[in-house]
Design an enzyme around this catalytic site. Structure first.
Site, PDB file in Angstrom:
ATOM      1  N   THR A 222       0.817  -1.209   0.000  1.00  0.00           N
ATOM      2  CA  THR A 222       0.000   0.000   0.000  1.00  0.00           C
ATOM      3  C   THR A 222       0.853   1.263   0.000  1.00  0.00           C
ATOM      4  O   THR A 222       1.967   1.261   0.570  1.00  0.00           O
ATOM      5  CB  THR A 222      -0.893   0.019   1.261  1.00  0.00           C
ATOM      6  OG1 THR A 222      -1.486   1.307   1.390  1.00  0.00           O
ATOM      7  CG2 THR A 222      -0.102  -0.255   2.527  1.00  0.00           C
TER       8      THR A 222
ATOM      9  N   TYR B 148      -1.738  -0.187  10.203  1.00  0.00           N
ATOM     10  CA  TYR B 148      -1.999  -0.829   8.905  1.00  0.00           C
ATOM     11  C   TYR B 148      -0.773  -0.698   7.998  1.00  0.00           C
ATOM     12  O   TYR B 148      -0.245  -1.697   7.488  1.00  0.00           O
ATOM     13  CB  TYR B 148      -3.236  -0.192   8.248  1.00  0.00           C
ATOM     14  CG  TYR B 148      -3.389  -0.566   6.797  1.00  0.00           C
ATOM     15  CD1 TYR B 148      -3.681  -1.869   6.429  1.00  0.00           C
ATOM     16  CD2 TYR B 148      -3.210   0.388   5.787  1.00  0.00           C
ATOM     17  CE1 TYR B 148      -3.795  -2.221   5.084  1.00  0.00           C
ATOM     18  CE2 TYR B 148      -3.335   0.047   4.452  1.00  0.00           C
ATOM     19  CZ  TYR B 148      -3.610  -1.252   4.103  1.00  0.00           C
ATOM     20  OH  TYR B 148      -3.714  -1.592   2.787  1.00  0.00           O
TER      21      TYR B 148
END
Ligand code: UDP
Length: 337
Positions: free
Chosen positions: A117, A141
């Protein structure tokens, strides 16, 4: 020559499974169905319901299906959830991948594609952001994905594995034929919220901050169509099969659209004038995120087909209408002005 797709019943994973199946590849899926749906899989694709970190399961599937490559999507993806429960993210993302890699190494699977990501960059100093920019994630995350990248790098060096890490920017849209799309309830992504508003499932959409120093004051994002992203994974697979060296690639189009522009695109393609309200900035939001795409362009044989905001919005809307119809048996159109 089978490809194992973990998280293959989820939003992005299911588009990859469809792309592989349409290309005539042999594909097998492991998914625990925590956010995915078995109905998202094309007919005939074997699904093993379980955890990608269950080494016995993974080893059994690899052996039974002759798996030679793993494309690993399974994981948790909601940034605010990761703030509330970081250990869940280190378990579901980092530890799961550790087990998956252990199984891969034991079974001699030496091609691995990993969903990472842009959140690994945190708040980059330069835009567009290159893959060599410092990685300073601002959420558990992002950290859980970065830790996995580091682990993959070390495993590859020690065990002769080759990998492609794909760092996703803002994934959006749906299969152009509306066969699959984002079906997870409670999704928080901008385009999903906007098409929910356009289909009358929400009274309004909030714009989180219009006072940023950007052209129209709202944040800017690099949206990538989920079907183009799936094809990028297929291109990464071909690259590895052709002997390509391990690498890390941004996945975006290198073009930014503002939140307000994105909402306008949904209004245009839907013809529905839902309410848009200015709201305070959302904590943790980065002002602008745009991929530098030079590396992916020079590394993979990949030409995006849907690099256009209206196309992405139209596909997201068509899917949302279908989903809403299936779940509720009809559309409540938002008031048109
Ligand atoms: N956003 C918004 N309203 C919403 C959802 C998102 O204004 O209802 C904004 C959000 O603040 C961010 C951008 O849209 O600037 C993209 O947010 P999203 O959650 O889709 O993805 P992120 O970039 O945070 O991963």
């Amino acid at each position: 020559m089978t490809v194992l797709v973990t998280g293959g019943a989820g939003y992005i994973g299911s588009h990859m499974v469809l792309a592989l199946a349409e290309a005539g590849e042999s594909v097998v899926v492991i998914d625990n169905l925590s956010t995915g749906f078995s109905t998202s899989l094309p007919e005939g694709v074997p699904l093993f319901i379980g955890d990608a970190g269950d080494e016995n399961l993974v080893e059994g599937v690899i052996a039974a299906h002759g798996v030679e490559s793993i494309v690993h999507f399974a994981g948790s993806v909601v940034v605010p959830d990761s703030m509330r429960d970081p250990l869940a993210y280190y378990r579901n993302n980092t530890m799961t991948t550790r087990s998956l890699l252990n199984a891969a190494v034991k079974c001699g699977v030496n091609r691995f594609i990993f969903s990472s990501t842009a959140a690994v960059y945190g708040d980059p100093e330069r835009m567009p952001v290159t893959e060599d920019a410092p990685t300073r994630p601002l959420s558990p995350y992002g950290s859980s994905k970065l830790m996995t990248e580091i682990m993959l790098h070390d495993v590859a060096a020690a065990h002769g594995m080759n990998y492609v890490v794909l760092r996703y920017f803002n994934v959006a849209g749906a299969d152009p034929l509306a066969r699959i799309g984002l079906a997870t309830a409670g999704a928080t992504h901008l385009l999903k919220i906007a098409v929910e508003a356009a289909t009358g499932q929400r009274a309004k959409i909030d714009v989180f901050g219009t006072d940023y120093p950007t052209p129209d004051g709202s944040c800017v994002r690099d949206f990538i169509h989920v079907s183009d992203l799936a094809q990028a994974h297929r291109a990464a697979l071909s690259y590895l099969r052709n002997g390509g060296a391990s690498t890390t690639l941004n996945c975006g189009y290198g073009h930014g659209y503002s939140v307000l522009e994105t909402i306008e695109a949904v209004r245009r393609v839907s013809g529905r004038n839902f309410a848009v309200q200015t709201a305070p900035r959302r904590s943790g939001d980065i002002m602008t995120m745009i991929a530098d795409t030079r590396r992916i362009a020079s590394t993979l044989d990949w030409t995006p087909q849907y690099a256009d905001l209206e196309t992405i919005a139209a596909h997201a809307l068509a899917w949302e209408e279908k989903l809403f119809h299936e779940r509720h048996g009809g559309l409540q159109h938002a008031a048109s002005a």
